[in-house]
Design a protein around this motif. Structure first.
Motif, PDB file in Angstrom:
ATOM      1  N   ARG A 123      -4.972  -9.706  -3.561  1.00  0.00           N
ATOM      2  CA  ARG A 123      -3.752  -8.967  -3.872  1.00  0.00           C
ATOM      3  C   ARG A 123      -2.680  -9.869  -4.499  1.00  0.00           C
TER       4      ARG A 123
ATOM      5  N   ASP B 187       0.840  -1.209   0.000  1.00  0.00           N
ATOM      6  CA  ASP B 187       0.000   0.000   0.000  1.00  0.00           C
ATOM      7  C   ASP B 187       0.871   1.253   0.000  1.00  0.00           C
ATOM      8  N   ALA B 188       1.910   1.236   0.846  1.00  0.00           N
ATOM      9  CA  ALA B 188       2.779   2.419   0.943  1.00  0.00           C
ATOM     10  C   ALA B 188       3.513   2.669  -0.369  1.00  0.00           C
ATOM     11  N   LEU B 189       3.759   1.612  -1.133  1.00  0.00           N
ATOM     12  CA  LEU B 189       4.455   1.763  -2.417  1.00  0.00           C
ATOM     13  C   LEU B 189       3.455   1.989  -3.569  1.00  0.00           C
ATOM     14  N   ASP B 190       2.167   2.139  -3.217  1.00  0.00           N
ATOM     15  CA  ASP B 190       1.097   2.349  -4.219  1.00  0.00           C
ATOM     16  C   ASP B 190       0.994   1.196  -5.202  1.00  0.00           C
ATOM     17  N   ILE B 191       1.182  -0.004  -4.721  1.00  0.00           N
ATOM     18  CA  ILE B 191       1.046  -1.181  -5.602  1.00  0.00           C
ATOM     19  C   ILE B 191      -0.317  -1.809  -5.306  1.00  0.00           C
ATOM     20  N   ASP B 192      -1.306  -1.584  -6.184  1.00  0.00           N
ATOM     21  CA  ASP B 192      -2.622  -2.211  -5.936  1.00  0.00           C
ATOM     22  C   ASP B 192      -2.893  -3.362  -6.881  1.00  0.00           C
TER      23      ASP B 192
END
Ligand code: MLT
Length: 271
Positions: A114, A84-89
């Motif tokens: 995920r 989430d912190a790395l914006d990987i959805d």
């Protein structure tokens, strides 16, 4: 390396390349550098994320606030927060070795949406016997009292094949240094977490994802026969063995290992 703040802790992670994300999760008591050959190989076609798990490498716990036990689910929660912190959805390919595989079971159980595919290396689905759990608590107490290198003495011989010791002494030395430098509070907390991890046999038939199981032919810790039966219980799984390797094929036989992973990824992404 990136330092990513996750509320109460900071995680040190590799985040390089672009494309679909491969999340590499190291074994015990190691750190992200066990995946250096994979990071280098796959970063040309994929986004590669390879963290030091909380308590390990440069993500060590503050001794004053270190948890006594860190569960496999807690690691899985941290990995979700890291993505989430790395914006990987987009769903990731989760690649875990041994303890990284125990964490993988929890990740896919709780955060299935995920995950695009699973690669499980040299790992188990069964919980510990009472004797093994007792030995883990013994080591956990030992590392706090005497330091990691004393309490983990002899571990290396079980991790790599005698051929690796003979033919690749540099790999043996790198691995020994990684073990010796593992932060005591992280080692202790993860040992206690592994001792209480659940058996996941009931999860295996429900893993509805492309899954690759890889095992070093000479792995004494999670032997090929045991991994083959895990593969047989997962509907969409394939199983590969890596010759001339023990418990650490990504380091012992990186070319063979990378080839097996690349073939699987080509199928997953229809390349
Ligand atoms: C590992 O490589 O992560 C360990 O062998 C896991 C374990 O101690 O069960």
């Amino acid at each position: 390396m990136k330092q990513v703040g996750l509320d109460d802790k900071t995680v040190n992670t590799i985040d390089c390349g672009s494309g679909p994300t491969l999340l590499f999760v190291h074994g015990f008591p190691l750190d992200h550098t066990m995946w250096l050959s994979q990071i280098e190989h796959f970063a040309s076609d994929y986004r590669v994320v390879a963290p030091d798990l909380p308590g390990f490498g440069n993500s060590g716990f503050d001794p004053q606030n270190a948890p006594t036990t860190y569960s496999m689910k807690s690691f899985a929660d941290d990995l979700l927060r890291l993505l989430d912190a790395l914006d990987i959805d987009e769903p990731v390919v989760f690649c875990g070795l041994s303890m990284g595989g125990y964490i993988g079971w929890q990740f896919v159980r709780h955060y299935n949406e995920r995950v695009k595919a699973m690669i499980l290396c040299d790992t188990k689905s069964a919980a510990d016997t009472k004797e093994v759990a007792r030995a883990r608590h013994f080591m956990a107490d030992g590392v706090i009292e005497a330091g990691t290198s004393l309490a983990t003495k002899g571990m290396l011989d079980r991790m790599i094949s005698p051929k690796t010791v003979q033919n690749s002494p540099d790999v043996a030395m790198t691995l020994q240094a990684m073990i010796d430098n593992a932060p005591p509070h992280g080692v202790a907390a993860a040992q206690r977490g592994m001792a209480e991890r659940p058996d996941v046999a009931n999860l295996l038939p429900h893993i509805d994802l492309p899954t690759l199981l890889i095992c070093g032919e000479g792995d004494q810790i999670s032997p090929p026969a045991e991994m083959q039966s895990i593969a047989a219980a997962i509907p969409n799984a394939t199983f590969a063995t890596i010759p001339n390797a023990g418990h650490m094929p990504p380091m012992e036989q990186p070319e063979e290992f990378n080839l097996a992973v690349a073939e699987f990824l080509n199928d997953v992404f229809s390349k």
